[in-house]
Design a protein around this motif. Structure first.
Motif, PDB file in Angstrom:
ATOM      1  N   SER A  69       0.844  -1.193   0.000  1.00 37.78           N
ATOM      2  CA  SER A  69       0.000   0.000   0.000  1.00 37.78           C
ATOM      3  C   SER A  69       0.876   1.239   0.000  1.00 37.78           C
ATOM      4  N   SER A  70       0.759   2.037  -1.062  1.00 39.18           N
ATOM      5  CA  SER A  70       1.515   3.281  -1.131  1.00 39.18           C
ATOM      6  C   SER A  70       1.082   4.233  -0.018  1.00 39.18           C
ATOM      7  N   ALA A  71      -0.200   4.200   0.330  1.00 42.64           N
ATOM      8  CA  ALA A  71      -0.708   5.085   1.378  1.00 42.64           C
ATOM      9  C   ALA A  71      -0.082   4.747   2.728  1.00 42.64           C
ATOM     10  N   VAL A  72       0.010   3.465   3.031  1.00 43.15           N
ATOM     11  CA  VAL A  72       0.612   3.035   4.297  1.00 43.15           C
ATOM     12  C   VAL A  72       2.084   3.421   4.356  1.00 43.15           C
ATOM     13  N   ASN A  73       2.743   3.478   3.211  1.00 46.79           N
ATOM     14  CA  ASN A  73       4.182   3.743   3.171  1.00 46.79           C
ATOM     15  C   ASN A  73       4.527   5.227   3.182  1.00 46.79           C
ATOM     16  N   ILE A  74       3.540   6.091   3.119  1.00 45.33           N
ATOM     17  CA  ILE A  74       3.798   7.535   3.092  1.00 45.33           C
ATOM     18  C   ILE A  74       4.598   8.006   4.308  1.00 45.33           C
ATOM     19  N   PRO A  75       4.264   7.607   5.535  1.00 46.38           N
ATOM     20  CA  PRO A  75       5.079   8.048   6.686  1.00 46.38           C
ATOM     21  C   PRO A  75       6.542   7.641   6.574  1.00 46.38           C
ATOM     22  N   ILE A  76       6.803   6.480   6.008  1.00 48.27           N
ATOM     23  CA  ILE A  76       8.185   6.024   5.827  1.00 48.27           C
ATOM     24  C   ILE A  76       8.917   6.939   4.856  1.00 48.27           C
ATOM     25  N   ASN A  77       8.243   7.309   3.769  1.00 54.13           N
ATOM     26  CA  ASN A  77       8.861   8.207   2.792  1.00 54.13           C
ATOM     27  C   ASN A  77       9.087   9.601   3.361  1.00 54.13           C
ATOM     28  N   ALA A 127       1.262   1.369 -14.316  1.00 60.08           N
ATOM     29  CA  ALA A 127       1.221   1.469 -15.776  1.00 60.08           C
ATOM     30  C   ALA A 127       1.778   0.206 -16.419  1.00 60.08           C
ATOM     31  N   ILE A 128       2.823  -0.361 -15.812  1.00 62.77           N
ATOM     32  CA  ILE A 128       3.409  -1.601 -16.334  1.00 62.77           C
ATOM     33  C   ILE A 128       2.409  -2.749 -16.203  1.00 62.77           C
ATOM     34  N   THR A 129       1.804  -2.875 -15.041  1.00 62.06           N
ATOM     35  CA  THR A 129       0.839  -3.957 -14.813  1.00 62.06           C
ATOM     36  C   THR A 129      -0.313  -3.882 -15.805  1.00 62.06           C
ATOM     37  N   VAL A 130      -0.904  -2.708 -15.938  1.00 62.33           N
ATOM     38  CA  VAL A 130      -2.071  -2.546 -16.807  1.00 62.33           C
ATOM     39  C   VAL A 130      -1.702  -2.816 -18.265  1.00 62.33           C
ATOM     40  N   GLY A 176      -4.240   4.068  -3.539  1.00 59.46           N
ATOM     41  CA  GLY A 176      -3.072   3.579  -2.822  1.00 59.46           C
ATOM     42  C   GLY A 176      -3.327   2.315  -2.039  1.00 59.46           C
ATOM     43  N   ILE A 177      -4.339   1.530  -2.432  1.00 59.69           N
ATOM     44  CA  ILE A 177      -4.645   0.299  -1.719  1.00 59.69           C
ATOM     45  C   ILE A 177      -4.162  -0.890  -2.530  1.00 59.69           C
ATOM     46  N   ALA A 178      -4.047  -2.023  -1.857  1.00 49.36           N
ATOM     47  CA  ALA A 178      -3.554  -3.223  -2.535  1.00 49.36           C
ATOM     48  C   ALA A 178      -4.473  -3.604  -3.683  1.00 49.36           C
ATOM     49  N   GLY A 179      -3.883  -3.833  -4.843  1.00 49.43           N
ATOM     50  CA  GLY A 179      -4.660  -4.254  -6.004  1.00 49.43           C
ATOM     51  C   GLY A 179      -5.374  -3.135  -6.724  1.00 49.43           C
ATOM     52  N   GLY A 180      -5.111  -1.870  -6.340  1.00 52.43           N
ATOM     53  CA  GLY A 180      -5.840  -0.757  -6.941  1.00 52.43           C
ATOM     54  C   GLY A 180      -5.636  -0.627  -8.438  1.00 52.43           C
ATOM     55  N   SER A 181      -4.418  -0.900  -8.927  1.00 55.94           N
ATOM     56  CA  SER A 181      -4.131  -0.735 -10.354  1.00 55.94           C
ATOM     57  C   SER A 181      -4.897  -1.732 -11.215  1.00 55.94           C
ATOM     58  N   LEU A 182      -5.226  -2.902 -10.667  1.00 59.51           N
ATOM     59  CA  LEU A 182      -5.919  -3.919 -11.450  1.00 59.51           C
ATOM     60  C   LEU A 182      -7.284  -3.440 -11.913  1.00 59.51           C
ATOM     61  N   ASP A 200       1.647  -7.390  -7.088  1.00 62.23           N
ATOM     62  CA  ASP A 200       1.252  -6.150  -6.423  1.00 62.23           C
ATOM     63  C   ASP A 200       2.301  -5.693  -5.422  1.00 62.23           C
ATOM     64  N   SER A 201       3.006  -6.644  -4.818  1.00 58.89           N
ATOM     65  CA  SER A 201       4.065  -6.285  -3.880  1.00 58.89           C
ATOM     66  C   SER A 201       5.207  -5.564  -4.597  1.00 58.89           C
TER      67      SER A 201
END
Length: 430
Positions: free
Chosen positions: A258-266, A296-299, A335-341, A373-374
């Protein structure tokens, strides 16, 4: 019980779902009711995906504002160009290593792919200006994208309270999508059961090839293409910063998915690098949606794999359209898991592929999502940090005429990180 269920890692739950689905297919190959779990999961995704895309894009556009001392110009250029170039890289990889998917059921193309340039443009324009409510009901993603952008820009003139309500509604829809994804292990068990019981383990082998293509493309983009972009921006060896961002941000994102969960780390990593807080506080958050090279790569890869499976010829011009639309739509990926799909149906519609078939591709995406997704999230999140730093270094060098010591900044960041690790046990009780 649900709390205990959620306390288990989603990755572990998905792995369990994969194993359970495969075992059930072997032991009870005729128990068709098990496959209903997969149908329910895909049906729920089909229901929420168009609504989510519509409100996410509207909210993002309406909430954007300018002003303040920042490096947004350089950051946004890097985000958008990286997403577009990632889509081009995915198309190139798909052409070099074409593969086919194994669908659980026999499928047909709903409509033939456009044959000429005029037909392509005509179909795009006609589909784009369709009734927005009808577009949501029938999952016409081109029209959803068009109207969401227009309405989003118009809402920038609305009051702050109105835009806040829109953001709240968007967040509520995201929570619903998250709830659906919480039950992904059950849906995946049903999808795997149907795939193995109807097509055998050959389909699983095809998924392995798909994973290799996706992960290989993402690795090449992050380790070759992105460093080249950083070198162009800074004129320095990009790999100390590239590898550091992969370690600090990419590894945690790989497991959180999750990109959203990782925001504090960034944000902490930006502080360790000594970046301007006024800039990175917004650019890192914006990167969670605007910088989506992995998506973009996945899609692109999965859409072209579907085209190959269905025997649809993809011309160079159609590939260009796919890259542009995929890059644009990927910026709205949640920013959730699987969002790009959930963007795949929109990309597939370019080639006349029906929504029902596209959602089967989405189902395959969730089957391989434990790895795909990971890695995708790791690429997206780490590049948020990479480009935020590169943009600021570029602007500072341009303003002062002196190069920033990037290698030295990384060394200092490593020292700060080590210092926190040493101090952590002292504050563990607190």
């Amino acid at each position: 019980m649900f709390a205990k269920y959620r306390s288990v890692s989603l990755i572990l739950r998905i792995i369990i779902g994969l194993v359970v689905g495969a075992v059930l297919a072997i032991v009870f190959p005729k128990a068709a009711f098990i496959g209903i779990l997969g149908q329910l999961f895909v049906g729920a995704l089909k229901g929420i995906a168009p609504v989510m895309v519509f409100f996410l894009i509207m909210a993002a556009i309406s909430a954007f504002h300018e002003g303040g001392e920042n490096h947004f110009g350089s950051v946004i250029k890097l985000y958008l160009s990286a997403t577009l170039l990632s889509a081009f890289a995915a198309v190139a990889a798909s052409w070099l290593f074409p593969l086919k998917l194994a669908f659980p059921k026999s499928v047909k193309v709903a409509a033939s792919a456009p044959k000429s340039l005029g037909k392509v443009i005509e179909d795009l324009l006609v589909n784009a200006v369709g009734n927005p409510l009808d577009a949501i009901v029938n999952a016409n993603y081109l029209s959803i994208l068009f109207w969401a952008l227009l309405i989003g820009f118009a809402l920038r003139l609305a009051s702050k309270q109105t835009r806040t309500v829109l953001t709240d509604v968007s967040n509520a829809i995201i929570h619903v999508a998250q709830l659906v994804i919480e039950f992904a292990p059950f849906g995946i068990a049903g999808l795997v059961y149907t795939s193995i019981s109807e097509t055998g383990f050959a389909s699983v082998a095809k998924y392995g090839q798909l994973v290799l293509l996706l992960v290989g493309t993402m690795a090449a983009v992050y380790l070759v293409l992105y460093p080249l972009m950083v070198f162009v921006m800074t004129g320095q060896n990009p790999y100390p910063l590239t590898l550091w961002t992969l370690k600090v941000s990419g590894i945690p994102a790989f497991f959180t998915r999750s990109s959203a969960v990782n925001i504090p780390i960034n944000l902490q990593a930006c502080e360790d690098l000594g970046l301007n807080k006024e800039s990175y506080a917004v650019s890192i958050t914006l990167g969670g949606s605007a910088n989506s090279g992995g998506a973009a790569i996945t899609v692109s890869v999965m859409t072209l794999a579907a085209c190959s499976t269905l025997g649809i010829h993809v011309s160079f011009f159609l590939a260009i359209i796919l890259c542009v639309l995929t890059a644009l739509a990927a910026t709205g990926a949640s920013g959730i898991a699987g969002g790009s799909l959930l963007i795949i149906p929109m990309a597939a519609s370019i080639f006349g592929i029906s929504n029902d078939i596209a959602m089967q591709v989405v189902g395959i995406g969730f089957i391989i999502g434990v790895i795909q997704d990971s890695v995708e999230t790791a690429v997206n999140s780490a590049s948020d940090l990479l480009f935020a730093a590169a943009a600021e270094y570029h602007d500072v060098q341009k303003q002062t005429g002196q190069k920033v010591d990037i290698r030295g900044a990384v060394r200092k960041a490593n020292h700060k990180e080590s210092s926190r690790t040493v101090e952590a046990p002292v504050n563990a009780e607190a």
